[in-house]
Enzyme design. Structure first.
Site, PDB file in Angstrom:
ATOM      1  CG  HIS A  34      -0.254  -0.297   2.517  1.00 40.84           C
ATOM      2  ND1 HIS A  34       0.612   0.596   3.092  1.00 40.84           N
ATOM      3  CD2 HIS A  34      -0.269  -1.386   3.334  1.00 40.84           C
ATOM      4  CE1 HIS A  34       1.070   0.114   4.216  1.00 40.84           C
ATOM      5  NE2 HIS A  34       0.572  -1.106   4.392  1.00 40.84           N
ATOM      6  CG  HIS A  37       4.279  -1.666   2.053  1.00 39.42           C
ATOM      7  ND1 HIS A  37       2.977  -2.079   1.982  1.00 39.42           N
ATOM      8  CD2 HIS A  37       4.823  -2.353   3.081  1.00 39.42           C
ATOM      9  CE1 HIS A  37       2.739  -2.984   2.915  1.00 39.42           C
ATOM     10  NE2 HIS A  37       3.850  -3.161   3.609  1.00 39.42           N
ATOM     11  CD  GLN A  61       6.982 -11.289  10.752  1.00 40.23           C
ATOM     12  OE1 GLN A  61       8.064 -11.353  10.187  1.00 40.23           O
ATOM     13  NE2 GLN A  61       6.295 -10.170  10.842  1.00 40.23           N
ATOM     14  CE  LYS A 151      -0.121  -0.084  11.128  1.00 40.97           C
ATOM     15  NZ  LYS A 151       0.354  -1.417  11.123  1.00 40.97           N
ATOM     16  CG  ASP A 152       4.718  -2.275  11.869  1.00 37.25           C
ATOM     17  OD1 ASP A 152       3.794  -2.912  12.381  1.00 37.25           O
ATOM     18  OD2 ASP A 152       4.702  -1.918  10.671  1.00 37.25           O
ATOM     19  CD  GLN A 155       8.624  -4.933  12.056  1.00 39.78           C
ATOM     20  OE1 GLN A 155       8.111  -6.033  12.150  1.00 39.78           O
ATOM     21  NE2 GLN A 155       8.409  -4.152  11.019  1.00 39.78           N
ATOM     22  CB  SER A 187      -2.341  -1.908   8.273  1.00 45.26           C
ATOM     23  OG  SER A 187      -2.160  -3.271   8.578  1.00 45.26           O
ATOM     24  CB  SER A 188      -0.921  -5.806   4.623  1.00 47.49           C
ATOM     25  OG  SER A 188       0.234  -5.170   4.117  1.00 47.49           O
ATOM     26  NE  ARG A 189      -2.158  -8.889  10.860  1.00 42.96           N
ATOM     27  CZ  ARG A 189      -0.859  -8.783  10.984  1.00 42.96           C
ATOM     28  NH1 ARG A 189      -0.280  -7.611  10.912  1.00 42.96           N
ATOM     29  NH2 ARG A 189      -0.117  -9.866  11.176  1.00 42.96           N
TER      30      ARG A 189
END
Ligand code: AMP
Length: 284
Positions: A34, A37, A61, A151-152, A155, A187-189
């Site tokens: 998206h 990225h 993960q 966003k993460d 991480q 987000s991909s989700r």
């Protein structure tokens, strides 16, 4: 754009780029690409003469098998987006290329405190899995610069720690979160949200904004409860609504303007777990 599936072939292509004195920017992803990225790619293109993006849905993960099985895969669209974005190389390995000896016995990293809190507490093993795959991808790509999304945020800190452990010399860049017009973090989700869930999903961001806005007027515990109550009332299952030291992720019980602070939220909507965060103060 070259699409490369094996490590030896990738190494040949990287050697060619190095012979042309090009620096390499690397963006690891799990695909279903998206605008978030693509913003990492645009960032890399400002600093580097060549950009490598990987797409690999890393099985190690996912602490939740169903989440892994349902992770969106949109490879054709992804390739078209990366081609349009003038990405130089897409590294697209199979699981056996990344984990030739299987995934049963993998290295454990001393990631320290950042591994244990927030998402680390809710998703046991998740950040070890992230470290395992990113370490292998770094070995394969050997980049000069690595780009990750804020966003993460947790991480990002895990990868910073991993790079210290590995004594890596690349520069690590954290890129601001790209949002939909209503504030929902891309987000991909998000692709898995129903129309009704999608209409509610920006509530996470609204809660973060209210945590920021009420700094100096209310105690964090009061704002935190308001957010949890609102999320619950709207049908979310909040996992955490937290305020933390942005450098260490140590939880803060109240606003502390002497620190760089970050507000973080994770909540389920149906079976989809969404996360978001908002840095407060000077690191914003
Ligand atoms: P993923 O494919 O979800 O593993 O994400 C790959 C990279 O893109 C990670 O560094 C993410 O933090 C980053 N990313 C994901 N969503 C966004 C976003 N909305 N804005 C900026 N970066 C993002």
């Amino acid at each position: 754009m070259k699409i490369i599936k094996s490590k030896p072939e990738l190494q040949k292509a990287i050697t060619l780029l190095r012979e042309e004195n090009k620096t390499i920017g690397f963006i690891p992803t799990m695909g279903a690409l998206h605008q978030g990225h693509l913003s990492l790619i645009a960032f890399a293109q400002k600093n580097n003469q060549a950009v490598v993006c990987s797409i690999f849905v890393n099985p190690t993960q996912f602490n939740d098998k169903k989440d892994f099985e349902k992770y969106p895969v949109t490879l054709e669209e992804d390739i078209a987006k990366l081609t349009d974005a003038a990405c130089d190389i897409l590294f697209l390995p199979e699981v056996s290329e990344i984990y030739p000896d299987g995934t049963a016995q993998l290295e454990a990293y001393e990631l320290g405190y950042v591994e244990t809190v927030l998402d680390g507490a809710s998703r046991p093993g998740h950040f070890q899995g992230v470290a395992q795959v990113v370490s292998r991808l770094l070995d394969a790509v050997q980049p000069d610069d690595v780009y990750m999304g804020q966003k993460d945020y947790q991480q990002c800190l895990v990868i910073k720690r991993l790079a210290e452990l590995r004594k890596d010399t690349f520069s690590l860049h954290f890129v601001p979160t790209q949002r939909e017009p209503d504030g929902l973090a891309m987000s991909s989700r998000n692709r898995r949200l129903s129309e009704g869930q999608r209409a509610l999903a920006s509530l996470l961001y609204q809660c973060l904004v209210s945590i920021e806005a009420q700094q100096g007027t209310k105690a964090f515990a009061v704002v935190q409860k308001e957010c949890i109550d609102l999320l619950t009332h709207k049908g979310f299952k909040p996992d955490y609504v937290a305020l933390a030291d942005a450098e260490t992720l140590e939880p803060l019980t109240d606003y502390d303007p002497s620190k760089n602070m970050i507000a973080l939220i994770a909540a389920f909507i149906g079976e989809i777990r969404l996360i978001d965060n908002l840095p407060l103060n000077s690191i914003k």
